[in-house]
Design a protein around this motif. Structure first.
Motif, PDB file in Angstrom:
ATOM      1  N   THR A 188       0.860  -1.173   0.000  1.00 57.50           N
ATOM      2  CA  THR A 188       0.000   0.000   0.000  1.00 57.50           C
ATOM      3  C   THR A 188       0.898   1.225   0.000  1.00 57.50           C
ATOM      4  O   THR A 188       1.694   1.403   0.926  1.00 57.50           O
ATOM      5  CB  THR A 188      -0.924   0.029   1.232  1.00 57.50           C
ATOM      6  OG1 THR A 188      -1.729  -1.157   1.250  1.00 57.50           O
ATOM      7  CG2 THR A 188      -1.817   1.255   1.207  1.00 57.50           C
ATOM      8  N   VAL A 189       0.780   2.036  -1.032  1.00 60.90           N
ATOM      9  CA  VAL A 189       1.658   3.197  -1.192  1.00 60.90           C
ATOM     10  C   VAL A 189       0.871   4.469  -0.927  1.00 60.90           C
ATOM     11  O   VAL A 189      -0.133   4.743  -1.587  1.00 60.90           O
ATOM     12  CB  VAL A 189       2.267   3.242  -2.607  1.00 60.90           C
ATOM     13  CG1 VAL A 189       3.188   4.457  -2.750  1.00 60.90           C
ATOM     14  CG2 VAL A 189       3.042   1.954  -2.900  1.00 60.90           C
ATOM     15  N   LEU A 190       1.329   5.242   0.046  1.00 63.17           N
ATOM     16  CA  LEU A 190       0.718   6.528   0.365  1.00 63.17           C
ATOM     17  C   LEU A 190       1.513   7.617  -0.353  1.00 63.17           C
ATOM     18  O   LEU A 190       2.723   7.759  -0.134  1.00 63.17           O
ATOM     19  CB  LEU A 190       0.731   6.775   1.875  1.00 63.17           C
ATOM     20  CG  LEU A 190      -0.364   6.098   2.703  1.00 63.17           C
ATOM     21  CD1 LEU A 190      -0.289   4.575   2.576  1.00 63.17           C
ATOM     22  CD2 LEU A 190      -0.267   6.495   4.159  1.00 63.17           C
ATOM     23  N   THR A 191       0.827   8.381  -1.195  1.00 68.35           N
ATOM     24  CA  THR A 191       1.523   9.303  -2.088  1.00 68.35           C
ATOM     25  C   THR A 191       0.630  10.475  -2.476  1.00 68.35           C
ATOM     26  O   THR A 191      -0.593  10.385  -2.421  1.00 68.35           O
ATOM     27  CB  THR A 191       1.973   8.553  -3.362  1.00 68.35           C
ATOM     28  OG1 THR A 191       2.486   9.498  -4.315  1.00 68.35           O
ATOM     29  CG2 THR A 191       0.829   7.793  -4.000  1.00 68.35           C
ATOM     30  N   LEU A 192       1.259  11.559  -2.886  1.00 68.49           N
ATOM     31  CA  LEU A 192       0.533  12.687  -3.464  1.00 68.49           C
ATOM     32  C   LEU A 192       0.379  12.529  -4.972  1.00 68.49           C
ATOM     33  O   LEU A 192      -0.330  13.309  -5.607  1.00 68.49           O
ATOM     34  CB  LEU A 192       1.267  13.999  -3.150  1.00 68.49           C
ATOM     35  CG  LEU A 192       1.293  14.411  -1.672  1.00 68.49           C
ATOM     36  CD1 LEU A 192       2.206  15.618  -1.480  1.00 68.49           C
ATOM     37  CD2 LEU A 192      -0.100  14.704  -1.153  1.00 68.49           C
ATOM     38  N   TYR A 193       1.022  11.506  -5.524  1.00 71.85           N
ATOM     39  CA  TYR A 193       0.996  11.276  -6.970  1.00 71.85           C
ATOM     40  C   TYR A 193       0.692   9.813  -7.293  1.00 71.85           C
ATOM     41  O   TYR A 193       1.548   9.083  -7.796  1.00 71.85           O
ATOM     42  CB  TYR A 193       2.330  11.710  -7.595  1.00 71.85           C
ATOM     43  CG  TYR A 193       2.600  13.182  -7.393  1.00 71.85           C
ATOM     44  CD1 TYR A 193       2.053  14.127  -8.253  1.00 71.85           C
ATOM     45  CD2 TYR A 193       3.376  13.627  -6.330  1.00 71.85           C
ATOM     46  CE1 TYR A 193       2.277  15.481  -8.070  1.00 71.85           C
ATOM     47  CE2 TYR A 193       3.596  14.982  -6.124  1.00 71.85           C
ATOM     48  CZ  TYR A 193       3.055  15.904  -7.003  1.00 71.85           C
ATOM     49  OH  TYR A 193       3.271  17.251  -6.809  1.00 71.85           O
ATOM     50  N   PRO A 194      -0.516   9.365  -7.003  1.00 70.40           N
ATOM     51  CA  PRO A 194      -0.851   7.953  -7.239  1.00 70.40           C
ATOM     52  C   PRO A 194      -0.777   7.542  -8.705  1.00 70.40           C
ATOM     53  O   PRO A 194      -0.627   6.349  -8.996  1.00 70.40           O
ATOM     54  CB  PRO A 194      -2.288   7.844  -6.702  1.00 70.40           C
ATOM     55  CG  PRO A 194      -2.808   9.238  -6.668  1.00 70.40           C
ATOM     56  CD  PRO A 194      -1.630  10.110  -6.388  1.00 70.40           C
ATOM     57  N   ASP A 195      -0.872   8.508  -9.626  1.00 74.54           N
ATOM     58  CA  ASP A 195      -0.800   8.159 -11.045  1.00 74.54           C
ATOM     59  C   ASP A 195       0.589   7.677 -11.457  1.00 74.54           C
ATOM     60  O   ASP A 195       0.754   7.155 -12.569  1.00 74.54           O
ATOM     61  CB  ASP A 195      -1.195   9.364 -11.910  1.00 74.54           C
ATOM     62  CG  ASP A 195      -2.692   9.664 -11.843  1.00 74.54           C
ATOM     63  OD1 ASP A 195      -3.435   8.789 -11.351  1.00 74.54           O
ATOM     64  OD2 ASP A 195      -3.110  10.759 -12.254  1.00 74.54           O
TER      65      ASP A 195
END
Length: 235
Positions: A6-13
């Motif tokens: 699970t990756v928490l990010t401001l840029y999921p794209d």
């Protein structure tokens, strides 16, 4: 047990990106591992969906807020979730092949991709984030580091690589860099294949490969060579 990231990010794209191709992509399609992203900005509380603020004490740049990131982490963590929580950070411990093996053998990971000047220390401490670095340089954010780390992990999950024997001889698996490789044609631009490799003598071939691995490690990575020698002396 299926490895789940699970990756928490401001840029999921940015995901899956390269992870959707080649070995990792096929493994994902076949259900050997799972990947999900969480947009940190969804946990912002103001109309501008702000996730950062000025650093306490002054200074340049902005810092990811503890309260917002903590909400994102809590939402990604299910009841009884035993996955390690990792923050991609240039000040973290160096990511190694040994760490890749450790994570590949586990249930997955929650990976936080830092941005700006960093993350409020209180959420690092309060949510027990393990800081990991992929090298001594600065990137624009943790996303590329997360992709790099996951690629190294996923290929070690059973069933992902067709021939695990090839992984056993790769650089860092034995403490040494990998020996040179050759294939057809027998001659290329005046350069031939070392005679020992076409001799059919498997003992000599193994000795040559070991010798070349030691030579390359000594020349290119004296730090690895020292650790390798120290390890040999302890045996």
């Amino acid at each position: 047990m299926t490895f789940k990231a699970t990756v928490l990010t401001l840029y999921p794209d940015m995901f899956p990106g390269p992870l959707g191709q080649s070995l990792s992509g096929r493994a994902h399609e076949n259900g050997l591992w799972q990947l999900e992203t969480s947009q940190i900005r969804e946990f912002a509380t103001d109309k501008h969906r702000s996730v950062d603020d000025t650093p306490a004490g002054g200074g340049a740049g902005m810092v990811l807020r503890a309260d917002i990131l903590a909400k994102a982490i809590d939402a990604a963590t299910g009841e009884g979730d035993q996955r390690p929580r990792i923050l991609m950070s240039p000040r973290g411990k160096p990511f190694t092949q040994a760490k890749a093996h450790e994570l590949a053998e586990g249930p997955g990971a929650i990976i936080v991709c830092g941005r700006f000047e960093g993350v409020d220390q209180r959420v690092i401490d309060g949510r027990d984030l393990e800081e990991i670095s992929i090298g001594d340089y600065i990137l624009s954010g943790g996303e590329i580091g997360a992709i790099t780390m996951l690629d190294a992990i996923v290929r070690l999950i059973p069933g992902v690589m067709g021939n695990m024997e090839s992984a056993d001889t790769e650089s860092f698996e034995t403490g040494l860099l990998e020996h040179p490789h050759y294939t057809r044609p027998a001659e290329f631009e005046g350069r031939g294949i070392p005679e020992v490799l076409t001799s059919g003598n498997h003992k000599r071939i193994a000795e040559w490969r070991q010798s070349e691995a030691e030579r390359l490690t000594m020349e290119r990575r004296p730090d690895l060579w020292r650790r390798y020698i120290d390890g040999q002396e302890e045996v």
